[in-house]
Design an enzyme around this catalytic site. Structure first.
Site, PDB file in Angstrom:
ATOM      1  N   PHE A 181      -1.934  12.546   2.728  1.00  0.00           N
ATOM      2  CA  PHE A 181      -3.307  12.944   3.028  1.00  0.00           C
ATOM      3  C   PHE A 181      -3.508  13.138   4.516  1.00  0.00           C
ATOM      4  CE2 PHE A 181      -3.398   8.379   3.572  1.00  0.00           C
ATOM      5  CZ  PHE A 181      -4.325   8.156   4.577  1.00  0.00           C
ATOM      6  N   VAL A 208       4.836   9.082   8.260  1.00  0.00           N
ATOM      7  CA  VAL A 208       4.378   9.848   7.105  1.00  0.00           C
ATOM      8  C   VAL A 208       3.034   9.298   6.666  1.00  0.00           C
ATOM      9  CG1 VAL A 208       4.904  10.494   4.727  1.00  0.00           C
ATOM     10  CG2 VAL A 208       6.754  10.280   6.404  1.00  0.00           C
ATOM     11  N   LYS A 209       2.049  10.172   6.561  1.00  0.00           N
ATOM     12  CA  LYS A 209       0.710   9.719   6.169  1.00  0.00           C
ATOM     13  C   LYS A 209       0.619   9.730   4.636  1.00  0.00           C
ATOM     14  CE  LYS A 209      -4.035  10.167   7.887  1.00  0.00           C
ATOM     15  NZ  LYS A 209      -4.091   8.818   8.477  1.00  0.00           N
ATOM     16  N   ALA A 210       1.379   8.809   4.037  1.00  0.00           N
ATOM     17  CA  ALA A 210       1.459   8.693   2.587  1.00  0.00           C
ATOM     18  C   ALA A 210       0.491   7.624   2.098  1.00  0.00           C
ATOM     19  CB  ALA A 210       2.888   8.333   2.169  1.00  0.00           C
ATOM     20  N   SER A 250       4.369  15.006   6.809  1.00  0.00           N
ATOM     21  CA  SER A 250       4.300  14.248   5.557  1.00  0.00           C
ATOM     22  C   SER A 250       4.908  15.001   4.379  1.00  0.00           C
ATOM     23  CB  SER A 250       2.847  13.890   5.260  1.00  0.00           C
ATOM     24  OG  SER A 250       2.295  13.103   6.298  1.00  0.00           O
TER      25      SER A 250
END
Length: 309
Positions: free
Chosen positions: A34, A156-158, A64
């Site tokens: 996101f 990583v914007k997980a 990401s």
């Protein structure tokens, strides 16, 4: 109160109809990424401005999605159109926060990476000014550590990464603090649960490096630029935990939190419990930029008015 609409897979959708299948990898494994994006009412009140949208799409697509081998059905231009469509559908005219999520849908067998089906949705919420931007927050060094780059990288914007943030934040709140600071596996300062951190030491602006288990924050980049513009030396380096106790000023920086002063950490008061002078100058300049004074390439108009600094 929930907003009237979301945006799901190419169309504005009523909130009550915005559903994901329980068999999707997003639900079963938290397999989604996101971006959090800000929209600000312009200084003249005539428009709503999305801040640094291109940089958000670069982090989403070049960071990401790439690391997790995900393929988005929607291009950056299509997502931009979706953000604007959603803000208009929800009749947003003031400051807002937008969440853009790309998720793995129901898989047909084992994961295959970019061949796996994905979807996308967006949420948009009003975001009025937070009084703690003036009064500051109370922080603590968390016992929970940031994940390492070779486990589940904070770069990583997980969504799954933020379970780590959730437990650290809840732990801090239950102990009477507002926002925690997390350390990395080496015991050095990393960041907050959803925001980067800056120190002021003897007039120098200090922040952990991008290799210290942090998200490569867009607000962080903006603050580093503001610091240089205002004439403050900026250092990106390893930060010891006890440096937080002896700093003259501390603040968090993030899209959602913006430039948030920290006035106390683990019982150590900073600046007499008030926002520090350097933090205040950086915060003031930040809000000037997001409301229209930024380079034109950083601002995307929602309602079509010309962006004038």
């Amino acid at each position: 109160m929930n907003p009237k609409h979301t945006w799901m897979n190419g169309r504005v959708t009523p909130w009550e109809e915005s559903l994901l299948h329980v068999g999707s990898d997003a639900v079963l494994r938290g397999a989604s990424v996101f971006e959090g994006i800000r929209a600000y009412r312009s200084a003249d009140g005539g428009d709503l401005l999305l801040f640094r949208l291109a940089e958000h799409w670069q982090r989403l697509f070049g960071g990401s999605l790439r690391v997790l081998r995900m393929r988005s059905r929607f291009s950056p231009d299509q997502l931009t159109a979706g953000v604007i469509e959603l803000l208009k559908a929800n009749e947003v005219r003031d400051d807002a926060h937008i969440r853009v999520v790309v998720y793995f849908d129901v898989l047909d067998g084992p994961a295959r990476g970019e061949e796996d089906p994905t979807g996308a949705y967006m949420l948009a919420f009003p975001k009025p000014p937070n009084p703690k931007l003036e009064s500051g927050v109370r922080s603590t060094i968390s016992a929970w550590r940031r994940p390492t780059d070779n486990s589940i990288s904070p770069r990583v914007k997980a969504s799954a990464n933020y379970l780590n943030s959730r437990v650290a934040l809840l732990d801090a709140n239950l102990k009477g603090f507002d926002i925690p600071v997390l350390l990395n596996e080496r015991g050095k300062v990393s960041e907050g649960p959803g925001q980067n951190i800056f120190l002021v030491r003897d007039g120098v602006l200090v922040t952990p490096r991008v290799t210290d288990a942090i998200l490569e924050g867009i607000t962080r980049q903006t603050v580093i630029g503001i610091g240089a513009e205002l004439g403050f030396p900026v250092e990106e380096r390893e930060v010891d935990a006890t440096e937080l106790y002896v700093a003259q000023e501390l603040f968090f920086a993030g899209t959602n939190m913006q430039v948030q002063p920290i006035t106390e950490i683990d019982g150590y008061q900073l600046g007499g419990g008030r926002i520090g002078p350097i933090t205040e100058r950086i915060q003031r300049r930040y809000f000037e930029l997001v409301r229209g004074a930024a380079p034109q390439a950083w601002l995307t108009s929602v309602h079509g008015a010309q962006v004038v600094a």
